[in-house]
Scaffold this motif. Structure first.
Motif, PDB file in Angstrom:
ATOM      1  N   GLY A   1      35.490  49.124  50.124  1.00 39.82           N
ATOM      2  CA  GLY A   1      35.775  49.992  48.983  1.00 39.82           C
ATOM      3  C   GLY A   1      37.265  50.234  48.819  1.00 39.82           C
ATOM      4  O   GLY A   1      37.792  50.255  47.704  1.00 39.82           O
ATOM      5  N   ALA A   2      37.965  50.408  49.949  1.00 36.79           N
ATOM      6  CA  ALA A   2      39.418  50.603  49.893  1.00 36.79           C
ATOM      7  C   ALA A   2      40.108  49.344  49.384  1.00 36.79           C
ATOM      8  O   ALA A   2      41.054  49.413  48.597  1.00 36.79           O
ATOM      9  CB  ALA A   2      39.944  50.982  51.273  1.00 36.79           C
ATOM     10  N   ALA A   3      39.633  48.191  49.832  1.00 35.74           N
ATOM     11  CA  ALA A   3      40.222  46.928  49.375  1.00 35.74           C
ATOM     12  C   ALA A   3      39.978  46.735  47.877  1.00 35.74           C
ATOM     13  O   ALA A   3      40.872  46.289  47.147  1.00 35.74           O
ATOM     14  CB  ALA A   3      39.637  45.763  50.167  1.00 35.74           C
ATOM     15  N   LYS A   4      38.782  47.092  47.420  1.00 34.66           N
ATOM     16  CA  LYS A   4      38.478  46.967  45.993  1.00 34.66           C
ATOM     17  C   LYS A   4      39.368  47.892  45.177  1.00 34.66           C
ATOM     18  O   LYS A   4      39.889  47.512  44.129  1.00 34.66           O
ATOM     19  CB  LYS A   4      37.011  47.293  45.730  1.00 34.66           C
ATOM     20  N   ARG A   5      39.564  49.100  45.656  1.00 34.93           N
ATOM     21  CA  ARG A   5      40.410  50.060  44.942  1.00 34.93           C
ATOM     22  C   ARG A   5      41.840  49.546  44.851  1.00 34.93           C
ATOM     23  O   ARG A   5      42.492  49.661  43.818  1.00 34.93           O
ATOM     24  CB  ARG A   5      40.355  51.399  45.665  1.00 34.93           C
ATOM     25  N   ASN A   6      42.330  48.970  45.931  1.00 37.62           N
ATOM     26  CA  ASN A   6      43.679  48.404  45.938  1.00 37.62           C
ATOM     27  C   ASN A   6      43.780  47.226  44.971  1.00 37.62           C
ATOM     28  O   ASN A   6      44.786  47.071  44.267  1.00 37.62           O
ATOM     29  CB  ASN A   6      44.059  47.984  47.352  1.00 37.62           C
ATOM     30  N   ASP A   7      42.753  46.387  44.919  1.00 38.49           N
ATOM     31  CA  ASP A   7      42.746  45.252  43.991  1.00 38.49           C
ATOM     32  C   ASP A   7      42.746  45.720  42.537  1.00 38.49           C
ATOM     33  O   ASP A   7      43.427  45.134  41.686  1.00 38.49           O
ATOM     34  CB  ASP A   7      41.537  44.351  44.244  1.00 38.49           C
ATOM     35  N   VAL A   8      41.987  46.769  42.252  1.00 38.68           N
ATOM     36  CA  VAL A   8      41.955  47.315  40.890  1.00 38.68           C
ATOM     37  C   VAL A   8      43.340  47.818  40.509  1.00 38.68           C
ATOM     38  O   VAL A   8      43.833  47.553  39.410  1.00 38.68           O
ATOM     39  CB  VAL A   8      40.901  48.449  40.774  1.00 38.68           C
ATOM     40  N   TYR A   9      43.994  48.533  41.413  1.00 34.40           N
ATOM     41  CA  TYR A   9      45.344  49.044  41.141  1.00 34.40           C
ATOM     42  C   TYR A   9      46.308  47.899  40.826  1.00 34.40           C
ATOM     43  O   TYR A   9      47.028  47.936  39.835  1.00 34.40           O
ATOM     44  CB  TYR A   9      45.861  49.848  42.335  1.00 34.40           C
ATOM     45  N   LYS A  10      46.304  46.873  41.677  1.00 31.41           N
ATOM     46  CA  LYS A  10      47.226  45.745  41.487  1.00 31.41           C
ATOM     47  C   LYS A  10      46.960  45.025  40.166  1.00 31.41           C
ATOM     48  O   LYS A  10      47.890  44.672  39.437  1.00 31.41           O
ATOM     49  CB  LYS A  10      47.101  44.750  42.643  1.00 31.41           C
ATOM     50  N   ARG A  11      45.681  44.802  39.847  1.00 33.21           N
ATOM     51  CA  ARG A  11      45.341  44.078  38.622  1.00 33.21           C
ATOM     52  C   ARG A  11      45.771  44.851  37.383  1.00 33.21           C
ATOM     53  O   ARG A  11      46.409  44.298  36.483  1.00 33.21           O
ATOM     54  CB  ARG A  11      43.833  43.811  38.579  1.00 33.21           C
ATOM     55  N   VAL A  12      45.476  46.147  37.347  1.00 30.80           N
ATOM     56  CA  VAL A  12      45.836  46.959  36.172  1.00 30.80           C
ATOM     57  C   VAL A  12      47.350  47.075  36.054  1.00 30.80           C
ATOM     58  O   VAL A  12      47.892  46.971  34.955  1.00 30.80           O
ATOM     59  CB  VAL A  12      45.162  48.343  36.256  1.00 30.80           C
ATOM     60  N   TYR A  13      48.044  47.262  37.154  1.00 29.23           N
ATOM     61  CA  TYR A  13      49.519  47.379  37.117  1.00 29.23           C
ATOM     62  C   TYR A  13      50.139  46.073  36.617  1.00 29.23           C
ATOM     63  O   TYR A  13      51.021  46.098  35.755  1.00 29.23           O
ATOM     64  CB  TYR A  13      50.060  47.733  38.505  1.00 29.23           C
ATOM     65  N   ASP A  14      49.697  44.945  37.153  1.00 25.52           N
ATOM     66  CA  ASP A  14      50.250  43.659  36.732  1.00 25.52           C
ATOM     67  C   ASP A  14      49.955  43.371  35.260  1.00 25.52           C
ATOM     68  O   ASP A  14      50.825  42.865  34.544  1.00 25.52           O
ATOM     69  CB  ASP A  14      49.710  42.528  37.613  1.00 25.52           C
ATOM     70  N   ASP A  15      48.734  43.678  34.818  1.00 26.06           N
ATOM     71  CA  ASP A  15      48.401  43.480  33.413  1.00 26.06           C
ATOM     72  C   ASP A  15      49.262  44.335  32.502  1.00 26.06           C
ATOM     73  O   ASP A  15      49.723  43.891  31.458  1.00 26.06           O
ATOM     74  CB  ASP A  15      46.926  43.785  33.147  1.00 26.06           C
ATOM     75  N   CYS A  16      49.488  45.574  32.900  1.00 27.52           N
ATOM     76  CA  CYS A  16      50.305  46.476  32.097  1.00 27.52           C
ATOM     77  C   CYS A  16      51.751  45.987  32.029  1.00 27.52           C
ATOM     78  O   CYS A  16      52.346  45.973  30.953  1.00 27.52           O
ATOM     79  CB  CYS A  16      50.257  47.884  32.688  1.00 27.52           C
ATOM     80  N   MET A  17      52.310  45.603  33.140  1.00 26.30           N
ATOM     81  CA  MET A  17      53.703  45.157  33.155  1.00 26.30           C
ATOM     82  C   MET A  17      53.908  43.849  32.377  1.00 26.30           C
ATOM     83  O   MET A  17      54.979  43.609  31.841  1.00 26.30           O
ATOM     84  CB  MET A  17      54.198  44.983  34.597  1.00 26.30           C
ATOM     85  N   SER A  18      52.854  43.034  32.303  1.00 24.88           N
ATOM     86  CA  SER A  18      53.006  41.789  31.537  1.00 24.88           C
ATOM     87  C   SER A  18      52.664  41.991  30.069  1.00 24.88           C
ATOM     88  O   SER A  18      52.739  41.060  29.292  1.00 24.88           O
ATOM     89  CB  SER A  18      52.129  40.685  32.145  1.00 24.88           C
ATOM     90  N   GLY A  19      52.326  43.213  29.677  1.00 21.32           N
ATOM     91  CA  GLY A  19      52.140  43.515  28.256  1.00 21.32           C
ATOM     92  C   GLY A  19      50.701  43.459  27.770  1.00 21.32           C
ATOM     93  O   GLY A  19      50.450  43.498  26.575  1.00 21.32           O
ATOM     94  N   TYR A  20      49.733  43.378  28.646  1.00 21.54           N
ATOM     95  CA  TYR A  20      48.337  43.335  28.218  1.00 21.54           C
ATOM     96  C   TYR A  20      47.731  44.706  28.201  1.00 21.54           C
ATOM     97  O   TYR A  20      48.035  45.577  28.868  1.00 21.54           O
ATOM     98  CB  TYR A  20      47.504  42.426  29.142  1.00 21.54           C
TER      99      TYR A  20
END
Length: 123
Positions: free
Chosen positions: A104-123
């Protein structure tokens, strides 16, 4: 002669309102295009803190450690009860909670990374 003078005065006055209206229309179009360009430029450059806040909200909405531990504990209890009876169920709960919490902790970390990267790339 008077008719020529009257026509001359009419042509002197006629273009001014038309030119004024045309100038206003061109100015309005230029201002609208400038405002749209500024809005587009602002959308293309997200801030790091804004993206971090968005990613944090998304990761908080995911299950995380507690949800993973609960799911793992339930699954572990079911499997332990099937294969080992009451004692196996207790062991299954403990093992399932640990494994579920870590995943669950790993999934939460993956969600954070994915949303942050998507936001920074303009999606």
């Amino acid at each position: 002669m008077q008719q020529l003078t009257q026509r001359k005065h009419m042509t002197d006055r006629t273009p001014k309102p038309m030119l004024t209206a045309l100038a206003c229309a061109v100015l309005a179009l230029a201002l609208a295009a400038s405002a749209q360009a500024q809005t587009t430029a602002a959308k293309q450059r997200p801030s790091a803190s804004g993206c971090a806040a968005q990613a944090e909200r998304a990761s908080m909405d995911s299950t995380g450690v507690a949800g993973g531990a609960v799911r793992g504990g339930v699954g572990g209890a079911a499997v332990g009860a099937i294969f080992g009876g009451g004692k196996g169920a207790r062991r299954g709960v403990a093992l399932g909670a640990v494994v579920g919490g870590v995943s669950g902790a790993a999934k939460r970390n993956d969600v954070y990374k994915r949303v942050y990267d998507d936001c920074m790339s303009g999606y």
